[in-house]
Design a protein around this motif. Structure first.
Motif, PDB file in Angstrom:
ATOM      1  N   ARG A   1       0.836  -1.203   0.000  1.00  0.00           N
ATOM      2  CA  ARG A   1       0.000   0.000   0.000  1.00  0.00           C
ATOM      3  C   ARG A   1       0.872   1.255   0.000  1.00  0.00           C
ATOM      4  O   ARG A   1       0.548   2.250  -0.673  1.00  0.00           O
ATOM      5  CB  ARG A   1      -0.913  -0.007   1.225  1.00  0.00           C
ATOM      6  N   ILE A   2       1.968   1.228   0.735  1.00  0.00           N
ATOM      7  CA  ILE A   2       2.890   2.370   0.738  1.00  0.00           C
ATOM      8  C   ILE A   2       3.388   2.646  -0.672  1.00  0.00           C
ATOM      9  O   ILE A   2       3.396   3.790  -1.142  1.00  0.00           O
ATOM     10  CB  ILE A   2       4.068   2.112   1.698  1.00  0.00           C
ATOM     11  N   VAL A   3       3.800   1.594  -1.364  1.00  0.00           N
ATOM     12  CA  VAL A   3       4.309   1.751  -2.736  1.00  0.00           C
ATOM     13  C   VAL A   3       3.206   2.293  -3.644  1.00  0.00           C
ATOM     14  O   VAL A   3       3.447   3.184  -4.473  1.00  0.00           O
ATOM     15  CB  VAL A   3       4.852   0.419  -3.267  1.00  0.00           C
ATOM     16  N   GLU A   4       1.976   1.785  -3.491  1.00  0.00           N
ATOM     17  CA  GLU A   4       0.858   2.256  -4.313  1.00  0.00           C
ATOM     18  C   GLU A   4       0.636   3.761  -4.128  1.00  0.00           C
ATOM     19  O   GLU A   4       0.459   4.506  -5.105  1.00  0.00           O
ATOM     20  CB  GLU A   4      -0.416   1.497  -3.945  1.00  0.00           C
ATOM     21  N   LEU A   5       0.658   4.222  -2.870  1.00  0.00           N
ATOM     22  CA  LEU A   5       0.453   5.640  -2.593  1.00  0.00           C
ATOM     23  C   LEU A   5       1.587   6.489  -3.152  1.00  0.00           C
ATOM     24  O   LEU A   5       1.361   7.531  -3.784  1.00  0.00           O
ATOM     25  CB  LEU A   5       0.320   5.863  -1.085  1.00  0.00           C
ATOM     26  N   LEU A   6       2.816   6.049  -2.929  1.00  0.00           N
ATOM     27  CA  LEU A   6       3.961   6.811  -3.411  1.00  0.00           C
ATOM     28  C   LEU A   6       3.985   6.893  -4.928  1.00  0.00           C
ATOM     29  O   LEU A   6       4.300   7.944  -5.504  1.00  0.00           O
ATOM     30  CB  LEU A   6       5.265   6.190  -2.892  1.00  0.00           C
ATOM     31  N   GLU A   7       3.648   5.814  -5.592  1.00  0.00           N
ATOM     32  CA  GLU A   7       3.627   5.825  -7.055  1.00  0.00           C
ATOM     33  C   GLU A   7       2.548   6.773  -7.567  1.00  0.00           C
ATOM     34  O   GLU A   7       2.740   7.471  -8.575  1.00  0.00           O
ATOM     35  CB  GLU A   7       3.390   4.409  -7.594  1.00  0.00           C
ATOM     36  N   ALA A   8       1.415   6.819  -6.866  1.00  0.00           N
ATOM     37  CA  ALA A   8       0.352   7.749  -7.265  1.00  0.00           C
ATOM     38  C   ALA A   8       0.799   9.191  -7.097  1.00  0.00           C
ATOM     39  O   ALA A   8       0.491  10.060  -7.925  1.00  0.00           O
ATOM     40  CB  ALA A   8      -0.906   7.474  -6.438  1.00  0.00           C
ATOM     41  N   MET A   9       1.532   9.467  -6.027  1.00  0.00           N
ATOM     42  CA  MET A   9       2.062  10.820  -5.800  1.00  0.00           C
ATOM     43  C   MET A   9       3.070  11.185  -6.886  1.00  0.00           C
ATOM     44  O   MET A   9       3.043  12.280  -7.448  1.00  0.00           O
ATOM     45  CB  MET A   9       2.723  10.893  -4.422  1.00  0.00           C
ATOM     46  N   LYS A  10       3.956  10.269  -7.158  1.00  0.00           N
ATOM     47  CA  LYS A  10       5.013  10.517  -8.148  1.00  0.00           C
ATOM     48  C   LYS A  10       4.430  10.744  -9.539  1.00  0.00           C
ATOM     49  O   LYS A  10       5.012  11.481 -10.355  1.00  0.00           O
ATOM     50  CB  LYS A  10       5.980   9.335  -8.157  1.00  0.00           C
TER      51      LYS A  10
END
Length: 436
Positions: A272-281
């Motif tokens: 989930r952390i990776v999903e959120l960070l990728e969405a931000m990026k």
């Protein structure tokens, strides 16, 4: 003749807001940068980790040694609150002790020469503040306390559960500051993405964004300290679609190894952390900042290497690195095995090299582009250079752009200008002002 006040604010920007409230209550005092001239000396302390605690104690002792004979020495804030009984016994140098509940009563405590610890955390509700350090930017505190149960964090132990300001209170403060000439705002709390959760609102931060967008005179804003488990893709989309809020995403992940995240009690997994960070990026023109802890108890070499590789590969614009501090009263305090200090330091240094490379790469992408920036004034680097901050960046933590050339006559400090970044020297962007 007015009495003189010397005040020191340590720790985070949330502490700074509380210090500004105290300044608002002490307007009758004349400010002095020289402690031996002051009639009253206040230290607003930080009690989060060992290094901050040591800095707070040493600052109090240094100011005691420097003060004149009849000056009052006041110790306020988080460290004072967290260790109130112990400090009152062990620091006879201090005349007045107060914690985190009486910032708006500091004038009364000084007048009465009285120590007091109110059994609740102070939360600003439109008290007058004297904003420091800028004529254009102000921090707005959204809440105090925290509902998260991170095993390494002592804050809920002395600040309690989440207590949000009402949206109406926040909007009223922003409007008042706009009337005073401020136009750039950073919204802060321990866990900003949980704003209004305690009032039954699961999309409180989205409501805040929508409300602030309607305030005439707000040019720019950003949100600091998003918590992964309470940050949604809808929130990211709302920030991305805002005409006022910068595409600035500050989400401390603390770690990426699944087992360490569980032991940290972060309430969210690495996927989930990776999903959120990728969405931000993926947001155009986004700026992604994070924070990580190295040396958490049981952190194996393999767990650290997973964190190292992730930070190396993701491409953060900024990374803050914290060495684990063993804090009594936290769940992690009893976790074994502990990581020795030398290993923690080595890991922090190794990760720091990656963080610096990432910051350089982020800055290098700016070369040849133009950004809206606040020209703050002369730079401390050199008297012939000006200091500018892109509106995309947060004050103090993200750095400055040094301006060595301007096509505009009669520059006004605190105003926004278009600045072209022409080069990066080391880790320092250089730019020229091209338009008002």
């Amino acid at each position: 003749m007015n009495k003189k006040l010397h005040i020191v604010s340590l720790g985070c920007t949330k502490n700074l807001v509380d210090t500004e409230v105290m300044l608002g209550r002490l307007k009758s005092f004349e400010m002095t940068d020289t402690p031996d001239e002051a009639d009253v000396i206040i230290v607003n302390t930080c009690g989060f980790i060992d290094a901050a605690k040591e800095e707070s104690i040493q600052t109090v002792l240094n100011l005691d040694a420097a003060r004149k004979e009849d000056a009052l020495l006041v110790m306020a804030g988080c460290l004072s609150e967290r260790y109130k009984e112990q400090l009152q016994k062990e620091l006879p140098e201090v005349d007045i002790f107060t914690g985190v509940g009486d910032y708006d009563k500091i004038d009364e405590l000084i007048a009465k020469k009285q120590s007091r610890f109110t059994p609740h955390v102070f939360l600003s509700d439109n008290q007058e503040r004297i904003i420091t350090g800028s004529t254009s930017h102000a921090y707005i505190k959204l809440a105090e306390g925290c509902n998260q149960t991170c095993s390494f964090c002592a804050i809920p132990g002395f600040k309690g559960k989440l207590h949000s300001r009402t949206l109406e209170s926040v909007v009223k403060e922003v409007r008042r500051l706009v009337e005073q000439g401020f136009y750039d705002f950073s919204f802060i709390s321990q866990d900003s993405s949980s704003y209004l959760y305690d009032q039954g609102e699961t999309e409180g931060l989205i409501r805040l964004i929508e409300a602030v967008e309607r305030i005439e005179g707000v040019k720019s804003a950003r949100i600091l300290y998003l918590y992964p488990s309470t940050t949604s893709l809808k929130l990211i989309d709302t920030i991305a679609g805002s005409a006022v809020f910068q595409n600035y995403f500050d989400m401390p992940i603390q770690h990426i190894d699944p087992e360490i995240l569980k032991k940290m009690k972060r309430g969210i997994g690495s996927d989930r952390i990776v999903e959120l960070l990728e969405a931000m990026k993926a947001v155009p023109g986004s700026f992604v900042r994070t924070g990580v802890i190295v040396g958490f108890p049981t952190e194996t070499k393999e767990a650290f290497e997973a964190l190292y590789r992730f930070v190396e590969n993701f491409g953060f614009d900024r990374v803050s690195i914290f060495e684990y501090s063993d804090e009594e009263g936290t769940d992690a305090f009893s976790l074994e095995p502990k990581i020795d200090a030398e290993t923690i330091r080595e890991r922090a240094e190794k990760l720091g090299e990656i963080a610096e490379r990432g910051m350089k790469a982020s800055m290098q992408k700016m070369v040849g582009k133009r950004y809206e920036m606040i020209v703050e004034g002369p730079s401390e680097e050199h008297e012939f250079l000006l200091s500018a901050r892109p509106l995309l960046w947060a004050p103090e933590i993200d750095g400055e752009v040094l301006v060595n050339e301007s096509e505009i006559e009669g520059l006004e400090f605190g105003k926004c200008y278009r600045v072209e970044v022409t080069e990066v020297a080391g880790i320092q962007p250089i730019g020229r002002i091209v338009d008002a």
